[in-house]
Scaffold this motif. Structure first.
Motif, mmCIF file in Angstrom:
data_model
loop_
_atom_site.group_PDB
_atom_site.id
_atom_site.type_symbol
_atom_site.label_atom_id
_atom_site.label_comp_id
_atom_site.label_asym_id
_atom_site.label_seq_id
_atom_site.Cartn_x
_atom_site.Cartn_y
_atom_site.Cartn_z
ATOM 1 N N MET A 54 0.495 -1.085 -0.246
ATOM 2 C CA MET A 54 0.297 0.178 0.124
ATOM 3 C C MET A 54 0.606 1.169 0.240
ATOM 4 N N HIS A 55 0.344 1.936 -1.200
ATOM 5 C CA HIS A 55 1.333 3.363 -1.097
ATOM 6 C C HIS A 55 0.265 4.779 -0.153
ATOM 7 N N GLN A 56 0.996 5.552 -0.303
ATOM 8 C CA GLN A 56 0.128 6.946 0.646
ATOM 9 C C GLN A 56 0.555 8.035 -0.076
ATOM 10 N N LEU A 57 0.174 9.121 -0.250
ATOM 11 C CA LEU A 57 0.305 10.249 -0.985
ATOM 12 C C LEU A 57 -0.032 11.546 0.394
ATOM 13 N N GLU A 58 0.391 12.090 0.781
ATOM 14 C CA GLU A 58 -0.157 13.594 1.533
ATOM 15 C C GLU A 58 0.086 14.859 1.450
ATOM 16 N N ARG A 59 -1.104 15.809 1.082
ATOM 17 C CA ARG A 59 -1.055 16.774 1.053
ATOM 18 C C ARG A 59 -1.824 18.080 1.611
ATOM 19 N N THR A 60 -1.036 18.597 2.096
ATOM 20 C CA THR A 60 -2.041 20.442 2.025
ATOM 21 C C THR A 60 -1.936 21.257 2.234
ATOM 22 N N ILE A 61 -2.042 22.090 1.881
ATOM 23 C CA ILE A 61 -2.315 23.722 1.596
ATOM 24 C C ILE A 61 -3.595 24.187 1.762
ATOM 25 N N ASP A 62 -2.347 25.578 2.261
ATOM 26 C CA ASP A 62 -3.571 26.627 2.816
ATOM 27 C C ASP A 62 -3.720 27.822 2.028
ATOM 28 N N LEU A 63 -5.082 28.150 2.028
ATOM 29 C CA LEU A 63 -6.219 29.049 0.752
ATOM 30 C C LEU A 63 -6.875 30.072 1.031
ATOM 31 N N ASN A 64 -6.491 31.770 0.309
ATOM 32 C CA ASN A 64 -7.029 32.391 0.896
ATOM 33 C C ASN A 64 -8.579 31.996 0.655
ATOM 34 N N ILE A 65 -8.884 31.262 0.839
ATOM 35 C CA ILE A 65 -10.946 30.796 0.990
ATOM 36 C C ILE A 65 -11.684 31.220 2.120
ATOM 37 N N ARG A 91 -2.947 0.887 -4.509
ATOM 38 C CA ARG A 91 -2.366 -0.075 -4.764
ATOM 39 C C ARG A 91 -2.033 -0.238 -6.419
ATOM 40 N N LEU A 92 -0.944 -0.952 -6.774
ATOM 41 C CA LEU A 92 -1.162 -0.563 -8.801
ATOM 42 C C LEU A 92 -1.132 -2.132 -8.371
ATOM 43 N N PRO A 93 -2.237 -2.601 -9.115
ATOM 44 C CA PRO A 93 -1.940 -4.454 -9.851
ATOM 45 C C PRO A 93 -0.840 -4.557 -10.578
ATOM 46 N N PHE A 94 -1.097 -5.865 -10.326
ATOM 47 C CA PHE A 94 0.444 -6.612 -11.157
ATOM 48 C C PHE A 94 1.926 -7.209 -10.397
ATOM 49 N N GLY A 95 1.256 -7.254 -9.057
ATOM 50 C CA GLY A 95 2.458 -7.438 -7.930
ATOM 51 C C GLY A 95 3.675 -7.065 -7.777
ATOM 52 N N PRO A 96 4.830 -7.994 -8.753
ATOM 53 C CA PRO A 96 5.981 -6.931 -8.412
ATOM 54 C C PRO A 96 6.039 -5.754 -9.492
ATOM 55 N N LEU A 97 5.797 -6.505 -10.699
ATOM 56 C CA LEU A 97 5.698 -4.969 -11.517
ATOM 57 C C LEU A 97 4.636 -4.297 -11.797
ATOM 58 N N GLY A 98 3.573 -3.932 -10.802
ATOM 59 C CA GLY A 98 3.376 -3.141 -10.358
ATOM 60 C C GLY A 98 3.744 -2.103 -9.142
ATOM 61 N N GLN A 99 4.663 -2.562 -8.554
ATOM 62 C CA GLN A 99 5.855 -1.697 -7.256
ATOM 63 C C GLN A 99 6.401 -1.691 -8.203
ATOM 64 N N VAL A 100 7.616 -1.877 -9.407
ATOM 65 C CA VAL A 100 8.372 -1.110 -10.207
ATOM 66 C C VAL A 100 7.555 -0.535 -10.702
ATOM 67 N N GLU A 116 4.777 1.379 -9.778
ATOM 68 C CA GLU A 116 5.297 2.578 -8.941
ATOM 69 C C GLU A 116 6.616 3.686 -8.115
ATOM 70 N N GLN A 117 7.693 2.457 -8.798
ATOM 71 C CA GLN A 117 8.884 3.487 -7.913
ATOM 72 C C GLN A 117 9.307 4.507 -9.148
ATOM 73 N N LEU A 118 8.945 3.438 -10.621
ATOM 74 C CA LEU A 118 9.486 4.153 -11.845
ATOM 75 C C LEU A 118 8.869 5.846 -12.557
ATOM 76 N N TRP A 119 7.494 5.525 -11.856
ATOM 77 C CA TRP A 119 6.610 6.691 -12.577
ATOM 78 C C TRP A 119 5.752 7.074 -11.708
ATOM 79 N N VAL A 120 4.335 5.536 -11.318
ATOM 80 C CA VAL A 120 3.490 6.912 -10.762
ATOM 81 C C VAL A 120 3.609 7.912 -9.498
ATOM 82 N N LYS A 121 4.218 7.401 -9.544
ATOM 83 C CA LYS A 121 4.940 8.305 -8.100
ATOM 84 C C LYS A 121 5.530 9.126 -7.884
#
Length: 156
Positions: A1-12, A115-124, A126-131
């Motif tokens: 499982m992978h995670q991306l977290e972002r916060t942004i403060d906005l003038n609204i 999480r990407l499909p395709f097991g170990p290939l999906g992990q590769v 994810e590291q090379l492009w998706v992340k």
């Protein structure tokens, strides 16, 4: 499982930011053009629990891909989730939350579990492009939000 977290403060105000993010058509305004993103279904003006939205996105080497997400766990004026029902990920769970910081400033949190499909290939892949691609997408999103809701105290 992978995670991306972002916060942004906005003038609204929190209520205005909620109204913006609760309008499904606004997603197109926050998505980079190179994704060839298109909302296929005609979403309503405001989201609701159980809303299914169908998109198409362009994925290198794979072409246009169908993506269906469900809007769920809406806490009005606070948070919601979009969760993939069908699409390029094995799992996509995107939590959105807004927090008022003052009468005119609001913090927005995006937390994506995926999480990407395709097991170990999906992990590769994810590291090379998706992340990095997801970082670019959320960087673009932050820039667009800052353009839409500029900080008037630092504008020249």
């Amino acid at each position: 499982m992978h995670q991306l977290e972002r916060t942004i403060d906005l003038n609204i105000r929190a209520e205005d930011l909620w109204n913006f993010i609760a309008t499904p058509d606004n997603l197109d305004r926050l998505t980079p053009g190179d994704l060839e993103f298109e909302i296929v279904s005609k979403p309503p003006e405001k989201m609701f629990n159980g809303l299914l939205i169908e998109y198409q996105i362009g994925i290198p080497l794979l072409g246009k891909q169908r993506w269906v997400t469900e809007i769920k766990h809406i806490r009005e004026q606070v948070s919601f989730v979009d969760e993939q029902r069908f699409g390029p990920y094995k799992l996509w769970y995107h939590y959105h939350e807004i927090t008022p910081l003052s009468a005119t400033r609001t913090r927005m949190l995006d937390r994506v579990y995926y999480r990407l499909p395709f097991g170990p290939l999906g992990q590769v892949v994810e590291q090379l492009w998706v992340k990095e691609k997801l970082k670019e997408i959320f960087d673009y999103r932050a820039q667009k939000l800052r353009t839409l809701f500029p900080d008037k105290t630092t504008a020249t």
